[in-house]
Design a protein around this motif. Sequence first.
Motif, short mmCIF file in Angstrom:
data_model
loop_
_atom_site.label_atom_id
_atom_site.label_comp_id
_atom_site.label_asym_id
_atom_site.label_seq_id
_atom_site.Cartn_x
_atom_site.Cartn_y
_atom_site.Cartn_z
N HIS A 120 35.63 -33.24 38.85
CA HIS A 120 36.35 -32.24 39.63
C HIS A 120 35.95 -32.38 41.09
O HIS A 120 34.76 -32.39 41.42
N LYS A 121 36.91 -32.45 41.96
CA LYS A 121 36.64 -32.49 43.40
C LYS A 121 36.27 -31.10 43.89
O LYS A 121 36.92 -30.11 43.55
N THR A 122 35.21 -31.02 44.69
CA THR A 122 34.81 -29.75 45.30
C THR A 122 34.83 -29.89 46.82
O THR A 122 34.76 -31.00 47.36
N GLY A 123 34.90 -28.75 47.50
CA GLY A 123 35.02 -28.76 48.95
C GLY A 123 33.71 -28.56 49.66
O GLY A 123 32.66 -28.33 49.07
N GLY A 124 33.79 -28.62 50.98
CA GLY A 124 32.64 -28.41 51.84
C GLY A 124 33.02 -28.70 53.28
O GLY A 124 34.19 -29.01 53.57
N GLN A 125 32.05 -28.63 54.16
CA GLN A 125 32.29 -28.94 55.58
C GLN A 125 31.03 -29.57 56.14
O GLN A 125 29.93 -29.04 55.99
N HIS A 126 31.20 -30.69 56.82
CA HIS A 126 30.09 -31.52 57.29
C HIS A 126 29.53 -31.00 58.62
O HIS A 126 29.37 -31.75 59.58
N GLY A 127 29.24 -29.70 58.66
CA GLY A 127 28.71 -29.08 59.87
C GLY A 127 29.30 -27.70 60.06
O GLY A 127 30.23 -27.29 59.36
N SER A 128 28.77 -27.00 61.04
CA SER A 128 29.18 -25.62 61.28
C SER A 128 30.54 -25.55 61.96
O SER A 128 31.05 -26.53 62.51
N ASP A 129 31.10 -24.33 61.98
CA ASP A 129 32.35 -24.10 62.70
C ASP A 129 32.17 -24.40 64.19
O ASP A 129 33.12 -24.82 64.86
N VAL A 139 31.95 -32.51 40.67
CA VAL A 139 31.35 -31.96 39.46
C VAL A 139 31.68 -32.89 38.30
O VAL A 139 32.85 -33.25 38.09
N PHE A 140 30.66 -33.26 37.54
CA PHE A 140 30.82 -34.13 36.37
C PHE A 140 30.67 -33.29 35.11
O PHE A 140 29.72 -32.52 34.98
N GLU A 141 31.59 -33.50 34.16
CA GLU A 141 31.51 -32.84 32.86
C GLU A 141 31.81 -33.84 31.76
O GLU A 141 32.67 -34.72 31.93
N ALA A 142 31.13 -33.71 30.65
CA ALA A 142 31.41 -34.52 29.46
C ALA A 142 30.85 -33.79 28.26
O ALA A 142 29.91 -32.99 28.37
N PRO A 143 31.44 -34.01 27.07
CA PRO A 143 30.94 -33.34 25.86
C PRO A 143 29.47 -33.62 25.63
O PRO A 143 28.99 -34.75 25.80
N ASP A 144 28.73 -32.58 25.28
CA ASP A 144 27.31 -32.68 24.94
C ASP A 144 26.43 -33.13 26.09
O ASP A 144 25.31 -33.63 25.88
N GLN A 145 26.92 -33.00 27.34
CA GLN A 145 26.12 -33.35 28.51
C GLN A 145 26.02 -32.15 29.43
O GLN A 145 26.87 -31.26 29.41
N LYS A 146 24.99 -32.13 30.25
CA LYS A 146 24.81 -31.04 31.21
C LYS A 146 25.77 -31.21 32.38
O LYS A 146 25.86 -32.31 32.96
N THR A 147 26.48 -30.17 32.73
CA THR A 147 27.38 -30.21 33.88
C THR A 147 26.57 -30.47 35.14
O THR A 147 25.57 -29.80 35.41
N THR A 148 27.02 -31.45 35.92
CA THR A 148 26.28 -31.90 37.10
C THR A 148 27.15 -31.76 38.34
O THR A 148 28.28 -32.23 38.37
N TYR A 149 26.61 -31.12 39.36
CA TYR A 149 27.31 -30.86 40.61
C TYR A 149 26.65 -31.68 41.72
O TYR A 149 25.53 -31.40 42.13
N LEU A 150 27.33 -32.71 42.17
CA LEU A 150 26.91 -33.50 43.32
C LEU A 150 27.55 -32.86 44.55
O LEU A 150 28.75 -32.93 44.73
N VAL A 151 26.74 -32.21 45.37
CA VAL A 151 27.26 -31.31 46.40
C VAL A 151 27.89 -32.06 47.56
O VAL A 151 28.88 -31.60 48.15
N GLY A 152 27.35 -33.22 47.93
CA GLY A 152 27.90 -33.99 49.04
C GLY A 152 27.37 -33.53 50.38
O GLY A 152 26.49 -32.67 50.49
N ASP A 153 27.92 -34.11 51.45
CA ASP A 153 27.47 -33.81 52.81
C ASP A 153 28.16 -32.55 53.31
O ASP A 153 29.22 -32.59 53.94
N THR A 154 27.55 -31.41 53.06
CA THR A 154 28.11 -30.14 53.50
C THR A 154 26.98 -29.18 53.83
O THR A 154 25.85 -29.33 53.34
N ILE A 155 27.28 -28.22 54.68
CA ILE A 155 26.40 -27.08 54.87
C ILE A 155 26.75 -26.05 53.80
O ILE A 155 27.67 -26.24 53.01
N TRP A 156 26.00 -24.93 53.80
CA TRP A 156 26.32 -23.89 52.83
C TRP A 156 27.63 -23.23 53.23
O TRP A 156 27.79 -22.75 54.35
#
Length: 292
Positions: free
Chosen positions: A153-162, A181-198
């Motif tokens: 699953h593609k997730t969003g973010g921003q590579h720095g402040s406004d 976000v990676f998902e597969a049966p019988d595996q732990k869901t994994t979120y690779l956040v990427g180059d973003t601030i909060w």
Amino acid sequence: MLVKALASSLVLATGLIAGNAFADSNAQVSTHQVQQIRNATVKVTYGDTTFLVDPMLAEQGAYPGFEDTYRSELRNPLVGLPMPFEEMIDDVDAVIVTHTHLDHWDDAAQELLPKAIPLFAQNAADAELIRSQGFSDVRILDGEAEFGGVKMHKTGGQHGSDTLYAVPELAEALGDVMGVVFEAPDQKTTYLVGDTIWRDEVEQALAQYNPEVIVLNAGAAEMTAFEGDPIIMGKEDTLRMHQAAPNAAIIAVHMGAVNHMTLSREELSDYVQEVGIQDHVSIPADGEVMSF
């Protein structure tokens, strides 16, 4: 002029994740692994499928430091790869490029990777660029995709402040980014956040997918003209991530390999112990494998 493409030997793992999220080294090899290669380059394995994410594959010192950034006098990468390229790529089934800054998709990766390898990019512009570099199986991760039994699953973010994005030249240089976000049966869901601030997009991904493993780019990279306004997350964000996802195993990466990172592994290790979250955060050395 701002560069348009902004782009260890030291073991600093800070302990195993509570609840045995990180498997004992003597246990049977897991089918879900995350391996820190160097910088933001990681390998994510689910079952029989392995993804190489954000490959920066050049030899130590191959590139000048990024202009107008912290410690720009240093040459990148600051350290070498922990293994030969042939060993690293041997089990890789597909590549994910979250964005095309040099420290995530460099000239060496473009030269060394097989041109027919399946490769996922964040948008049409990045896909077109990568195709122009000779790659024949470039796919756009638009929303979600499935590959080798793994749903992404593609997730969003921003590579720095406004504030930074209000400067047109900086907005162009920083550009668009994604997480996965990676998902597969019988595996732990994994979120690779990427180059973003909060950002709200990060909170939305946490709420929607409830990840059990989070790969966090935590080097707090900075532009020299915007000291104290990092373009990716840092130590306080690591704490904030734990507070937002207290049951997740956090893997902190993107430190120690490019000039503009202001946060070192040593400093983050000290911080997570100071705030008492060392049992929930791992700071892997280059080459280290974490199993779930």
